[in-house]
Write an enzyme that holds these catalytic residues in place. Structure first.
Site, short mmCIF file in Angstrom:
data_model
loop_
_atom_site.label_atom_id
_atom_site.label_comp_id
_atom_site.label_asym_id
_atom_site.label_seq_id
_atom_site.Cartn_x
_atom_site.Cartn_y
_atom_site.Cartn_z
CG ASP A 203 -1.94 1.06 1.25
OD1 ASP A 203 -2.77 1.09 0.32
OD2 ASP A 203 -1.94 1.87 2.20
CD GLU A 272 -2.29 2.31 -3.55
OE1 GLU A 272 -3.44 2.68 -3.81
OE2 GLU A 272 -1.86 2.20 -2.37
#
Length: 535
Positions: A203, A272
């Site tokens: 993330d 990401e």
């Protein structure tokens, strides 16, 4: 048995699961690990290669799992470590890899690390988070903003300092300039690798480090300074966040992480990257074979989907990455579902939805499918009184948050969609317009989106060129996506009419038809997709 090829991830198809919304096994209104395990046979039948699980770790759930309070435990609402071990075993028995989300940028304020860090300025974890004194007038240390609204700094009365939070005030940022923090994070990664996971989705991988001088952010006054993936109505989009994130220090930590992964042959990472000029960082983070295996940005997660934009974007990614490897998604748990976002005002919704899938699955890179995308599920309408996403509550009604793409998966044509018990109160309401698109309705329909998806994925597996081959864009009309994939003498030509109008069919010499959505004629129908195999 599971394939141990160490580069399996190149061109593999990853199926993303948002655990809260996939399948509720104990009828408490929340999806869980046992529910996912019960649906692994279905997932395998799609002909995907891996599963990406969004966070299921212990958490107060203020950001629904992206606020981790214990990196090495399963939250009781999702089950137990034993439940997770059972999922891994069954998945591997079915030939499916397991990738899990890792949220390293920040923790919950309920994490034991933060509880200790906030006690005073001299405890063993005093520098594990980003603390700073107030300015003389009591205001925050600089002008950095939070994605969720307002200042990125929160005053802590116990420690008498501000702490940094790029998201909610209950999500304090870890200080990656501390080697002890890096070591602690790597130990949690090792914990899950030892349990048999095959990789990590990381993330906000570009937000680990910050400028230690706490330099003010400038204004995002040019396109390359715009933060990709943030609503322009969010004040966060007005700043150039180069001091708040995207620091070169990150490269050395990613090398440390890669060194750990290399000790587990076949494991992988996909990062990401939400950032200004995200392609630059995508290239940095995947180059050289010593950092991330894959990365993806938000270029395909916005509303822009015309053929010229797609061609230009894919060429830019290919030119930027060089020896790096991209990962692509059209939908995920943070954005409006592609079946709604990319088919607005289209007269050919079903054909366009199929063309979108073909486009995604024939690019050079690793594609991700979000749960329900195989069914063509549109975005759900969640009324304000049912919204639970703090992002949506803060910016309603201009931005309705992320709940519309997170509603329960459609398994059966009934009121609760077969998600759990009709009597349970689901954490988000089931979208009734999903009933007719449920798995039960599409499974035996040879013309359904589900059948199309599983058949195309099975067909795709025949060709190494589509997994890890090169890509070359060919001359074509403006609204035609026309390109070549090739590897070791295998050559495929793909043509997609990405428009509402019929176009003249392209001429492909010395080729045999390999696959097509429509009969091959002198003109290409709207959203027709055709693949030729050449020598």
């Amino acid at each position: 048995m599971i394939d141990n090829n160490i580069t399996w991830w190149k061109g593999a198809v990853i199926y993303q699961i948002y655990p809260r919304s996939y399948k509720d096994s104990n009828q408490d209104g929340i999806g869980d690990i046992a529910g996912i395990t019960s649906k692994l046979d279905y997932i395998a039948s799609l002909n995907v290669d891996a599963i990406w699980l969004s966070p299921f770790f212990k958490s107060p759930m203020k950001d629904f799992g992206y606020d981790v309070s214990d990196y090495c435990d399963v939250d009781p609402i999702f089950g137990t470590i034993d439940d997770f071990k059972a999922l891994v075993k069954k998945a591997h028995d079915l030939g499916l890899k397991i990738i899990i989300d890792q949220v390293y940028s920040h923790t919950s304020d309920q994490h034991e690390w933060f509880k200790e860090s906030r006690k005073n300025k001299s405890n063993p974890k005093a520098d594990w988070y980003v603390w700073a004194d107030a300015k003389p007038d009591g205001t925050p240390p600089n002008n950095w903003l939070s994605l969720f609204g307002g200042s990125a700094w929160q005053w802590d009365t116990q420690r008498q300092q501000y702490f940094l939070h790029n998201f909610l005030t209950s999500q304090p940022d870890l200080n990656f300039h501390s080697v002890e923090v890096q070591d602690a994070i790597l130990s949690t990664a090792k914990f899950w690798l030892d349990l048999g996971v095959d990789g990590f989705r990381l993330d906000v991988v570009n937000m680990y480090f910050h400028d230690e001088a706490l330099t003010d952010n400038g204004i995002a006054d040019s396109p390359e300074k715009q933060f990709v993936g943030v609503d322009p109505n969010n004040p966060f989009s007005k700043q150039y966040h180069i001091h708040q994130m995207c620091r070169d220090d990150n490269l050395e930590f990613l090398k440390r992480l890669r060194n750990l992964l290399d000790q587990y042959p076949g494991s992988t990472t996909v990062g990401e990257i939400g950032a200004p000029d995200g392609l630059t960082y995508m290239a940095q983070y995947t180059s050289g074979g010593d950092k991330l295996h894959m990365a993806y940005t938000f270029e395909l997660l916005n509303e822009r989907c015309d053929a010229p934009y797609l061609k230009h974007t894919m060429k830019r990614i290919e030119d930027s990455l060089q020896d790096g490897w991209p990962c692509f998604a059209l939908s995920n748990h943070d954005v409006v579902r592609s079946a709604s976002r990319w088919t607005q005002d289209s007269k050919f919704v079903a054909d366009k939805t199929r063309a979108m899938l073909v486009f995604l699955l024939t690019q050079r890179g690793t594609p991700c499918l979000y749960q329900g995308e195989e069914l063509g599920l549109p975005e759900a309408e969640v009324p304000f009184d049912k919204i639970v996403d703090p992002f949506g509550i803060e910016f309603w009604p201009v931005f309705k948050g992320r709940d519309g793409c997170r509603t329960p998966m459609a398994w059966e044509n009934n009121k609760d969609l077969g998600f759990g018990s009709p009597k349970s109160i689901q954490w988000l309401p089931a979208e009734q317009k999903h009933q007719a698109l449920a798995v039960s309705e599409q499974t035996n329909d040879e013309h359904s989106m589900l059948t199309f998806t599983s058949q195309f994925l099975a067909w795709r597996k025949q060709f190494d060129a589509l997994n890890s081959g090169s890509i070359n864009w060919l001359d074509s009309p403006e609204d035609m996506l026309f390109f070549e994939r090739a590897k070791d003498g295998e050559r495929l030509i793909i043509a997609i009419n990405f428009s509402e109008n019929s176009l003249k069919a392209p001429v492909v010499d010395n080729a045999q038809l390999a696959w097509s959505t429509h009969e091959l004629e002198s003109s290409f129908k709207p959203y027709q997709c055709t693949v030729w195999k050449t020598n």
